[in-house]
Design a protein around this motif. Structure first.
Motif, PDB file in Angstrom:
ATOM      1  N   GLY A 225      -3.812   3.516 -45.071  1.00 53.27           N
ATOM      2  CA  GLY A 225      -4.341   5.105 -44.954  1.00 53.27           C
ATOM      3  C   GLY A 225      -4.987   5.480 -43.781  1.00 53.27           C
ATOM      4  O   GLY A 225      -4.924   6.385 -43.017  1.00 53.27           O
ATOM      5  N   ILE A 228      -2.351   5.918 -40.977  1.00 52.51           N
ATOM      6  CA  ILE A 228      -1.752   7.158 -40.998  1.00 52.51           C
ATOM      7  C   ILE A 228      -2.813   8.523 -40.886  1.00 52.51           C
ATOM      8  O   ILE A 228      -2.366   9.552 -40.195  1.00 52.51           O
ATOM      9  N   GLY A 229      -3.893   8.285 -41.296  1.00 50.02           N
ATOM     10  CA  GLY A 229      -4.746   9.527 -41.120  1.00 50.02           C
ATOM     11  C   GLY A 229      -5.930   9.474 -40.131  1.00 50.02           C
ATOM     12  O   GLY A 229      -6.832  10.332 -39.739  1.00 50.02           O
ATOM     13  N   GLU A 230      -6.312   8.329 -39.479  1.00 50.09           N
ATOM     14  CA  GLU A 230      -7.467   8.152 -38.560  1.00 50.09           C
ATOM     15  C   GLU A 230      -6.931   8.221 -37.004  1.00 50.09           C
ATOM     16  O   GLU A 230      -5.939   7.816 -36.585  1.00 50.09           O
ATOM     17  N   HIS A 231      -7.922   8.875 -36.133  1.00 51.29           N
ATOM     18  CA  HIS A 231      -7.452   9.256 -34.963  1.00 51.29           C
ATOM     19  C   HIS A 231      -8.539   8.494 -33.897  1.00 51.29           C
ATOM     20  O   HIS A 231      -8.404   8.661 -32.745  1.00 51.29           O
ATOM     21  N   GLN A 265       4.347   6.535 -38.142  1.00 54.82           N
ATOM     22  CA  GLN A 265       2.840   6.777 -37.480  1.00 54.82           C
ATOM     23  C   GLN A 265       2.452   5.476 -36.629  1.00 54.82           C
ATOM     24  O   GLN A 265       2.077   5.395 -35.523  1.00 54.82           O
TER      25      GLN A 265
END
Length: 686
Positions: A225, A228-231, A265
C-alpha cells in the motif's frame, strides 16, 4: 561551506597520513552531528565517506596475533566510539540524543561489527525507549529510533538485545497513519526482526521454520500500500527494502506477482533517464534501485540447479532428517515461469535496463544481471529481453567488471554473482543470431569473446555455465574467420576446451566438439594446430566413434575439414598404422553395419538408416584421406583395408542409390574415392 563541512574536509586530509588517526573531541563532535537529518544531503554523504575512512584506518592500525580469535580492529573501534554513542543517547537534550542515535545508525552501515557490540552495551537499547518517553512529540527522534532498530534487526547478534517494549512500539507505529515515514521505518524494522528470528530458529533447529504467516501477510499488504500510494522518497525506500526482505518467501512472491497495480507502480519508480546529479545518482536512489531489483530477482528466482551428485546428497540428507518439510510447490519451475511472464507483461525488463543506466553501483548492476539470468531461463522471454535492451545492459554490467583493477589482474576465480550476467548473455547468444544480440557493430561482438571465454575457463564455473559458454562461442565462431581467430587465441580457452573434449558429461563433450569444429573451419592457426598433431587427430577420430550423434557430426566435420591438408592425412596414416582404427571409424560413418569393436569383433549394427550428415562427412573424409597421400603404396594399403572391412562395397551401393543425381554432394566424393580404389587394383563389381 559550513563549519561541519570544513571539519570533515580537515578530518579527511588528516586521515591521509601514515600514522593511525587520533581524533580530538571537537573533531568527533563535528563528525557525529554531520549525520543529523537536518544536515544537507551532501554533508551527510561526506560524513559517510569520512566515517568509512576512519574505520578503515583504525582497523589497519592493528595486526591480529596468530592464534588469537579476537578482533582487535573491532575492539579498537568499540573503544573509540562507545563513549561517543552512550553519552549522547542517554543525554537529556533532544539534539544530543538525535545525534547519538543517527550516528550509531550510520556506523551500522559502515562497520556493523563494531556497531553491533556498541548496540548491545548495557543501557543503549533501554535509552532508546527513554528517549521516546522524554520527547514524545519529536518526529525526528521517533524516526531515528525506528531506523536504528531496523539497522540492528538485520544482525543476529543484535536481535536478542532488542527489548520487547521496542518491538511493541514498532508494531504500534507500523499501524498509525499520521506519519508515513515513521510507519515505513517501523515496518521495515519489523520485517527484519520477523525474518531474522525465523532464520535464527531454522539454524538452531537444523531445518526450515515457518513464521507467523498472518503477520507476514499484514506487513506485505502494508508495504504494498505504501508503494502504491506513498510519494515520500524515504518512505518508499523503506517499504521497498522491506518487500525485498519479504519477497524471498514463496507466498509473498505469489502475492506480489499477481498484483498488476503494484508491479506497474514499482517499475515506474525506476528512472528512465540517468540523473544529472552525481550525488543523487550514487546515493539518494541507491537503496530504492537495489530494492526494486531484488524484488524482481526474488520473485523470478529458480531453485538452484544441482548436479547429479548434489541431487543424490540432497536426497540422502532429506531421508536422514525427517524434520525437513517438503519443498514448497510455489517454488516449482512452472510457477516461477508464470511469475516471470507476469513481471514481463508489467514492464520489469524495461525497469531493469533503466536501472543499469541510472546507477553505476556494482552491487545493483550485479543484481540486475542475476534477475536477467532468471528471465532468459525461459526461451520465450529471450526475444523480449533483447527488445528491451537487455543484451546491451548485460554488456555494460560485464564491461564494468572486466575493466576493474581486480579483473585486469586476472584473479584466480570470479565470484558466482560475477558469472551470472555472462551466463545470461551466453543464453541469449545461443538462441539468437549475433546480429540481434550484439547489433551491427563488430566491435560489440568482439567484446563478448573475453567474458564468454572467462565463463568457460573460470575455475568456479559449473558444468551448465561451461556448456552454455561453448554453445554461445560456437554461434559466434560461425560468423567468420576473424571472430573464430579471436576466440581461438582467448587466454586459457583452448587448454580448457581440449580438456572438455574428454568430459564425462556427453552434453559438455558435444558442445566442446562443436566449438572445436567451428574453430578448425574458421581459424587458420587452429587448422594447423590439429592437422600437424597425430595425438589431436586421434582425439577427433575417437569422438567420431562415440554414441552421441551430434558429437559424431561435429568431430567428423572437423576431420572432413582437416583432411584437406596432406599433413593431416599423414597424421591419420600414422594412427592407422599404429592402431588400425581410422578406416573402420570412417567406414561406419558411411555404413553403420561396418562398425567393429576395438578387438576387431563384429558388433550388432544399428538397424536404423545412417544419418545423412554422417554419410556426407564420412565419404568426404575417405576421399580426402586417399587423395591426400602422395605415396602410392600408402594408397594401396588403405585401399586393401577398405576392401577388407567392406567399405568398397558400401561405397558402390551408395553410388547406386544416388545414381539419379539426387545427392550430388555425396555422389562426387564417392565416385572419386572409388576411382582411387580402381587405380590401386581393387576389383569393383556392381
Amino acid at each position: 561551506m559550513s563549519d561541519v563541512d570544513q571539519a570533515l574536509d580537515a578530518l579527511l586530509k588528516n586521515l591521509k597520513g601514515a600514522a593511525p588517526p587520533s581524533l580530538l573531541p571537537g573533531e568527533f563532535s563535528s563528525l557525529v552531528v554531520a549525520f543529523l537529518p537536518s544536515q544537507p544531503h551532501a554533508t551527510r554523504s561526506k560524513a559517510f565517506i569520512t566515517l568509512s575512512a576512519i574505520c578503515q584506518a583504525i582497523r589497519h592500525s592493528v595486526t591480529p596475533q596468530k592464534g588469537d580469535d579476537s578482533d582487535p580492529g573491532t575492539d579498537n573501534l568499540v573503544r573509540v566510539f562507545t563513549p561517543v554513542v552512550t553519552s549522547r543517547v542517554s543525554d537529556v537534550e533532544e539534539h544530543e540524543v538525535l545525534a547519538g542515535v543517527s550516528f550509531l545508525s550510520a556506523l551500522f552501515q559502515v562497520d556493523w561489527q563494531s556497531a553491533s557490540v556498541i548496540f548491545k552495551e548495557d543501557g543503549v537499547a533501554g535509552s532508546l525507549m527513554d528517549a521516546l518517553d522524554m520527547f514524545p512529540s519529536s518526529a525526528d527522534i521517533r524516526l531515528a529510533v525506528a531506523h536504528l532498530l531496523a539497522q540492528a534487526s538485520g544482525h543476529k547478534a543484535c536481535r536478542s538485545a532488542i527489548p520487547p517494549e521496542c518491538i511493541s512500539w514498532l508494531e504500534k507505529q507500523s499501524r498509525q497513519t499520521s506519519d508515513p515515514a515513521l510507519r515505513a521505518g517501523a515496518a521495515i524494522a519489523l520485517v527484519k526482526v520477523s525474518r531474522g528470528t525465523q532464520q535464527d530458529l531454522a539454524e538452531a533447529a537444523g531445518s526450515s521454520v515457518e513464521g507467523d504467516t498472518r503477520k507476514d501477510e499484514d506487513l506485505v499488504q502494508l508495504m504494498k500500500g505504501m508503494v502504491i500510494g506513498e510519494h515520500n522518497e524515504s518512505s518508499l525506500s523503506d517499504a521497498i527494502e522491506g518487500l525485498a526482505y519479504m519477497s524471498v518467501d514463496p507466498a509473498t512472491k505469489e502475492t506480489l506477482a499477481t498484483d498488476d497495480k503494484f508491479l506497474k507502480q514499482l517499475f515506474s519508480l525506476a528512472p528512465r533517464r540517468p540523473s544529472s546529479s552525481a550525488h543523487h545518482k550514487q546515493d539518494a536512489h541507491l537503496t530504492l534501485l537495489y530494492g526494486i531489483t531484488m524484488i524482481i530477482a526474488n520473485i523470478c528466482a529458480y531453485r538452484p540447479r544441482l548436479s547429479e551428485e548434489q541431487k543424490q546428497m540432497d536426497k540422502l540428507r532429506k531421508m536422514a532428517n525427517s524434520k525437513n518439510p517438503k519443498e514448497n510447490p510455489l517454488g516449482d519451475d512452472d510457477r516461477v515461469r508464470e511469475r516471470c511472464l507476469k513481471l514481463v507483461k508489467n514492464g520489469a525488463l524495461d525497469a531493469l535496463t533503466a536501472i543499469v543506466r541510472a546507477t553505476d553501483s556494482r552491487g545493483v548492476r550485479l543484481a540486475v544481471g542475476r534477475a536477467l539470468l532468471y528471465f532468459v531461463e525461459d526461451k520465450e522471454n529471450r526475444g523480449k529481453v533483447l527488445q528491451s535492451g537487455g543484451a546491451k545492459a548485460l554488456m555494460v554490467i560485464i564491461r564494468d567488471h572486466l575493466s576493474s583493477p581486480s579483473a585486469k589482474g586476472q584473479p584466480a576465480a570470479l565470484e558466482p554473482a560475477e558469472l551470472e550476467p555472462i551466463q545470461a548473455l551466453a543464453k541469449l547468444a545461443i538462441t539468437a543470431s549475433p546480429f540481434h544480440v550484439f547489433g551491427p557493430n563488430e566491435g560489440a561482438l568482439y567484446d563478448a569473446i573475453r567474458p564468454l571465454s572467462n565463463l568457460l575457463s573460470d575455475p568456479s564455473s559449473n558444468s551448465l555455465q561451461r556448456f552454455e559458454a561453448m554453445m554461445a562461442l560456437t554461434n559466434l565462431a560461425s560468423q567468420g574467420p576473424e571472430v573464430a581467430s579471436r576466440i581461438a587465441v582467448a587466454e586459457g580457452l583452448m587448454n580448457k576446451l581440449e580438456l572438455l573434449l574428454l568430459d564425462e558429461n556427453h552434453l559438455v563433450q558435444r558442445a566442446a566438439t562443436e566449438l572445436l569444429c567451428n574453430l578448425v573451419a574458421g581459424c587458420e592457426s587452429m587448422f594447423d594446430r590439429y592437422s600437424e598433431s597425430s595425438s589431436k587427430m586421434q582425439v577427433l577420430v575417437a569422438l567420431a566413434d562415440v554414441d552421441d550423434l551430434h558429437t559424431r557430426l561435429a568431430a567428423s566435420g572437423a576431420l572432413a575439414t582437416l583432411t584437406a591438408s596432406p599433413t593431416a592425412c599423414r597424421s591419420l596414416l600414422e594412427l592407422e598404422n599404429e592402431r588400425h582404427r581410422v578406416m573402420p571409424v570412417l567406414a561406419q560413418l558411411v555404413d553403420p553395419s561396418l562398425a567393429t569393436s576395438e578387438d576387431g569383433d563384429d558388433t550388432v549394427a544399428d538397424q536404423a538408416q545412417n544419418d545423412p550428415g554422417l554419410v556426407h562427412r564420412g565419404v568426404v573424409c575417405i576421399r580426402n584421406f586417399l587423395l591426400g597421400l602422395e605415396n602410392e603404396s600408402d594408397q594401396r594399403q588403405l585401399s586393401n583395408e577398405a576392401e577388407k572391412i567392406g567399405l568398397v562395397r558400401a561405397l558402390v551401393d551408395m553410388l547406386k542409390r544416388n545414381g539419379n543425381g539426387a545427392n550430388v554432394a555425396v555422389l562426387r566424393p564417392t565416385a572419386e574415392a572409388l576411382k582411387v580404389f580402381l587405380d590401386c587394383g581393387i576389383q569393383i563389381s556392381g
